[in-house]
Design an enzyme around this catalytic site. Sequence first.
Site, short mmCIF file in Angstrom:
data_model
loop_
_atom_site.label_atom_id
_atom_site.label_comp_id
_atom_site.label_asym_id
_atom_site.label_seq_id
_atom_site.Cartn_x
_atom_site.Cartn_y
_atom_site.Cartn_z
N CYS A 1 -2.83 19.70 -6.67
CA CYS A 1 -2.10 18.70 -7.44
C CYS A 1 -1.88 17.44 -6.60
CB CYS A 1 -0.73 19.22 -7.88
SG CYS A 1 -0.76 20.77 -8.78
N ASP B 1 -3.82 -23.26 6.77
CA ASP B 1 -3.89 -23.52 5.34
C ASP B 1 -2.73 -24.43 4.91
OD1 ASP B 1 -4.97 -22.55 2.56
OD2 ASP B 1 -2.79 -22.36 2.45
#
Length: 489
Positions: free
Chosen positions: A34, A439
Amino acid sequence: MYEDVERCVRAVQSKDARFDGWFFTAVLTTGIYCRPSCPVVPPKVQNMRFYPSAAAAQQAGFRACKRCRPDASPGSPQWNERADLVARAMRLVADGVVDRDGVPGLAAQLGYSVRQIQRQLLAELGAGPLALARAQRAQTARLLIETSQLPMCDVAFAAGFASVRAFNDTVREIFALTPTELRVRSSRRNAAPTQGSLSLRLPFRAPLCPDNLFGHLAATGVPGVEEWLDGAYRRTLRLPHGHAIAELRPCPDHIACQLTLTDLRDLSTAISRCRRLLDLDADPIAVDEQLRTDPDLAPLVDKNPGRRVPRTVDGAEFAIRAVLGQQVSTQAARTHTARLVTAYGDPIDDPIGGLTHLFPEPAALADADPATLAMPQTRRNSVTGLAAALADGRVELGTGSDWDEARAELTALPGIGPWTVETIAMRALGDPDAFIPTDLGVKLAAGELGLPTTPAALTARAAGWRPWRAYAVQYLWATGDHPINRLPA
């Protein structure tokens, strides 16, 4: 993590969905495995066994739980966070390299021997490349069984099985049901996808902030290759056996994905690339917890947690686009790129939207007519030089590329500076620690927050954000009023 038994037990007992995909729980008394968040009553601790992959649990003789469907959980974030051999191999397996080229092809792309690849994967994942690829084929088969009405023989070969018998045996072994029984049990049935159209749900770890993710893709989209239509991002994909159109729509607990494929053998590769594009296997809890330790970033994280890094479906494509976008506005970059797409891209049909082309391959752009590149000569040379390097293999930006080597290869090309290299590392290579201190948007945001704005000082200040500086960039960009930060109206 699977070796930390106490931590795994706590995750299973609390049904903590954050750990889905990190490890799998096998139950000795039932013979099933599971995901940690399985809704059934947790088994006794002495009956639990933990495995690092679904393939390892399957090799140990366990079958997939029919309630929690562990094979459909988000992928482990490790494979996109790390740059070592195992992580690179896992990214290539997810991209379908083993099914297409075998284990020797995987080893050749990584630059290691077959024995080394097998040894390292077995040591860390408990399964070799063939077992990992088999587990992926089984999941692809389940998707086709449950979301289409294709004949089972077509499902078998589309999922990558060599024979119908191997397909039947694998499905029965892993899911404890025959393919026909799986289809009967499915509550989701679509009309037969004779053109390869499939509707899927792509899971992710919550939280997820769709604003910058889809906003960035829509705002920078190249006309003809990408579009925003009726609340969904759509784009063309160039795949190993043909092309496709992907439609991705944000929903509260999943991404709705509509794939129109020319060849169903490309299904698992298309899913892998869409997940990578949207950074769906990220661990937002780990990212945000680290960034919250900085008092200047904490308010940004708290406002919209779960930001992802918008990535790409094709590293070479993004690199070309990054160079075209150097020192120009977003709109100018879209215009330049659209001209190249019209001139050199392969045309396609899109009955329901405005997509017209696949992005050109590097070889086509390496010989591009300068007249189609309406930009300064130096940038023309950069574009054609990069395209030639991508076409002849001097620069490798594929799913399994070595991040440091790719940076060095890009830096050696004329006209490609640090901003372009780190932008490509962030979005094409998927390095979660890529950082672009030069940037303009990052510098403006840093100034507003009272952070240093010079590249050296900001880089030093950002040391505390590691290894998640690419995610910090997303939070910094979000301070600006730009279309990349919001969903289109």
